[in-house]
Write a protein that holds these residues in place. Sequence first.
Motif, PDB file in Angstrom:
ATOM      1  N   UNK A 237    -145.949 -52.916 128.309  1.00  0.00           N
ATOM      2  CA  UNK A 237    -144.894 -52.052 127.782  1.00  0.00           C
ATOM      3  C   UNK A 237    -144.481 -51.067 128.866  1.00  0.00           C
ATOM      4  N   UNK A 238    -143.220 -51.089 129.224  1.00  0.00           N
ATOM      5  CA  UNK A 238    -142.706 -50.207 130.280  1.00  0.00           C
ATOM      6  C   UNK A 238    -142.505 -48.783 129.759  1.00  0.00           C
ATOM      7  N   UNK A 239    -142.351 -47.852 130.681  1.00  0.00           N
ATOM      8  CA  UNK A 239    -142.241 -46.426 130.379  1.00  0.00           C
ATOM      9  C   UNK A 239    -141.169 -46.128 129.332  1.00  0.00           C
ATOM     10  N   UNK A 240    -139.940 -46.542 129.561  1.00  0.00           N
ATOM     11  CA  UNK A 240    -138.842 -46.193 128.647  1.00  0.00           C
ATOM     12  C   UNK A 240    -139.076 -46.751 127.242  1.00  0.00           C
ATOM     13  N   UNK A 241    -139.546 -47.980 127.156  1.00  0.00           N
ATOM     14  CA  UNK A 241    -139.801 -48.599 125.851  1.00  0.00           C
ATOM     15  C   UNK A 241    -140.909 -47.859 125.115  1.00  0.00           C
ATOM     16  N   UNK A 242    -141.979 -47.506 125.831  1.00  0.00           N
ATOM     17  CA  UNK A 242    -143.082 -46.795 125.195  1.00  0.00           C
ATOM     18  C   UNK A 242    -142.635 -45.422 124.720  1.00  0.00           C
ATOM     19  N   UNK A 243    -141.937 -44.690 125.570  1.00  0.00           N
ATOM     20  CA  UNK A 243    -141.499 -43.336 125.221  1.00  0.00           C
ATOM     21  C   UNK A 243    -140.588 -43.353 123.994  1.00  0.00           C
ATOM     22  N   UNK A 244    -139.699 -44.339 123.890  1.00  0.00           N
ATOM     23  CA  UNK A 244    -138.795 -44.434 122.740  1.00  0.00           C
ATOM     24  C   UNK A 244    -139.552 -44.804 121.464  1.00  0.00           C
ATOM     25  N   UNK A 245    -140.494 -45.728 121.562  1.00  0.00           N
ATOM     26  CA  UNK A 245    -141.229 -46.198 120.386  1.00  0.00           C
ATOM     27  C   UNK A 245    -142.278 -45.209 119.900  1.00  0.00           C
ATOM     28  N   UNK A 246    -142.694 -44.277 120.745  1.00  0.00           N
ATOM     29  CA  UNK A 246    -143.761 -43.334 120.397  1.00  0.00           C
ATOM     30  C   UNK A 246    -143.332 -41.885 120.600  1.00  0.00           C
ATOM     31  N   UNK A 247    -142.117 -41.553 120.228  1.00  0.00           N
ATOM     32  CA  UNK A 247    -141.549 -40.223 120.489  1.00  0.00           C
ATOM     33  C   UNK A 247    -142.406 -39.098 119.885  1.00  0.00           C
ATOM     34  N   UNK A 248    -142.899 -39.268 118.664  1.00  0.00           N
ATOM     35  CA  UNK A 248    -143.720 -38.224 118.031  1.00  0.00           C
ATOM     36  C   UNK A 248    -145.041 -38.032 118.764  1.00  0.00           C
ATOM     37  N   UNK A 249    -145.671 -39.132 119.165  1.00  0.00           N
ATOM     38  CA  UNK A 249    -146.932 -39.071 119.903  1.00  0.00           C
ATOM     39  C   UNK A 249    -146.731 -38.371 121.256  1.00  0.00           C
ATOM     40  N   UNK A 250    -145.638 -38.703 121.934  1.00  0.00           N
ATOM     41  CA  UNK A 250    -145.335 -38.089 123.230  1.00  0.00           C
ATOM     42  C   UNK A 250    -145.088 -36.593 123.063  1.00  0.00           C
ATOM     43  N   UNK A 251    -144.351 -36.208 122.031  1.00  0.00           N
ATOM     44  CA  UNK A 251    -144.076 -34.787 121.787  1.00  0.00           C
ATOM     45  C   UNK A 251    -145.372 -34.022 121.501  1.00  0.00           C
ATOM     46  N   UNK A 252    -146.273 -34.607 120.718  1.00  0.00           N
ATOM     47  CA  UNK A 252    -147.552 -33.954 120.409  1.00  0.00           C
ATOM     48  C   UNK A 252    -148.409 -33.847 121.681  1.00  0.00           C
ATOM     49  N   UNK A 253    -148.401 -34.870 122.501  1.00  0.00           N
ATOM     50  CA  UNK A 253    -149.134 -34.866 123.768  1.00  0.00           C
ATOM     51  C   UNK A 253    -148.612 -33.750 124.673  1.00  0.00           C
ATOM     52  N   UNK A 254    -147.291 -33.629 124.761  1.00  0.00           N
ATOM     53  CA  UNK A 254    -146.679 -32.577 125.585  1.00  0.00           C
ATOM     54  C   UNK A 254    -147.041 -31.180 125.079  1.00  0.00           C
ATOM     55  N   UNK A 255    -146.969 -30.986 123.757  1.00  0.00           N
ATOM     56  CA  UNK A 255    -147.323 -29.666 123.179  1.00  0.00           C
ATOM     57  C   UNK A 255    -148.765 -29.296 123.496  1.00  0.00           C
ATOM     58  N   UNK A 256    -149.668 -30.248 123.337  1.00  0.00           N
ATOM     59  CA  UNK A 256    -151.087 -30.007 123.620  1.00  0.00           C
ATOM     60  C   UNK A 256    -151.288 -29.661 125.098  1.00  0.00           C
ATOM     61  N   UNK A 257    -150.610 -30.373 125.983  1.00  0.00           N
ATOM     62  CA  UNK A 257    -150.713 -30.095 127.420  1.00  0.00           C
ATOM     63  C   UNK A 257    -150.213 -28.684 127.733  1.00  0.00           C
ATOM     64  N   UNK A 258    -149.134 -28.274 127.102  1.00  0.00           N
ATOM     65  CA  UNK A 258    -148.580 -26.935 127.343  1.00  0.00           C
ATOM     66  C   UNK A 258    -149.552 -25.844 126.886  1.00  0.00           C
ATOM     67  N   UNK A 259    -150.398 -26.155 125.902  1.00  0.00           N
ATOM     68  CA  UNK A 259    -151.396 -25.193 125.429  1.00  0.00           C
ATOM     69  C   UNK A 259    -152.628 -25.159 126.346  1.00  0.00           C
ATOM     70  N   UNK A 260    -152.799 -26.176 127.174  1.00  0.00           N
ATOM     71  CA  UNK A 260    -154.021 -26.292 127.976  1.00  0.00           C
ATOM     72  C   UNK A 260    -153.867 -26.001 129.469  1.00  0.00           C
ATOM     73  N   UNK A 261    -152.653 -26.078 129.985  1.00  0.00           N
ATOM     74  CA  UNK A 261    -152.449 -25.988 131.430  1.00  0.00           C
ATOM     75  C   UNK A 261    -151.548 -24.802 131.768  1.00  0.00           C
ATOM     76  N   UNK A 262    -152.079 -23.913 132.622  1.00  0.00           N
ATOM     77  CA  UNK A 262    -151.322 -22.737 133.057  1.00  0.00           C
ATOM     78  C   UNK A 262    -151.414 -22.635 134.581  1.00  0.00           C
ATOM     79  N   UNK A 263    -150.257 -22.468 135.224  1.00  0.00           N
ATOM     80  CA  UNK A 263    -150.219 -22.321 136.688  1.00  0.00           C
ATOM     81  C   UNK A 263    -149.557 -21.000 137.052  1.00  0.00           C
ATOM     82  N   UNK A 264    -150.108 -20.345 138.066  1.00  0.00           N
ATOM     83  CA  UNK A 264    -149.527 -19.091 138.560  1.00  0.00           C
ATOM     84  C   UNK A 264    -149.608 -19.097 140.080  1.00  0.00           C
ATOM     85  N   UNK A 265    -148.610 -18.493 140.706  1.00  0.00           N
ATOM     86  CA  UNK A 265    -148.582 -18.412 142.170  1.00  0.00           C
ATOM     87  C   UNK A 265    -147.988 -17.109 142.609  1.00  0.00           C
TER      88      UNK A 265
END
Length: 180
Positions: free
Chosen positions: A152-180
Amino acid sequence: MRRIRYVLPAVLAVLILAGCAARGPFVEDRDGNVVIFTRADTGHAVTVTLGPGLDYEKRVSRDFMGADIEGWLYSADDGTSVLVSSMARKEFEDLVGRSIDAPATGAKAYPPQTSWLPRLCQLVRAYVVSLDGDVISVVKFGPRPEMCDGLVENDAYMAAHADEVAAFDRKAEEEVFLAW
């Protein structure tokens, strides 16, 4: 004799910094869920802070899509993991397959990007900061599915699993912080 006593520690400190710089462009310091990358030549730094749900596992050196990546590996109870690493700009460009417009001095953060990697059968979200031309990256890897044929290629997976991708992104935003 006094002069040697004062000069010797200074010379040793310079040699140690030079040795660290020779390993790569950054001096790395990890304390729990905080990793600081400092350029020995400029003193500029990037601080990566990871959420408390991630546990430090070990320092790793891995072949990742043809590049030798060395970094700090963290894992979470939900089967996800995070790899925090640095690399020379050319290495990074070879890995992602394109040039980046990194400034020669100073810092530039790029928007986080989520992709499905068919070869790994995983979602990944990458955070990248260029610092004085080289790169600090934080990559969150999703859990591996029980079954995956890797076709399954990137675009097909992202379209078929939009809710899963959105939840993954939200979780990542809660876990990763960068400062410079």
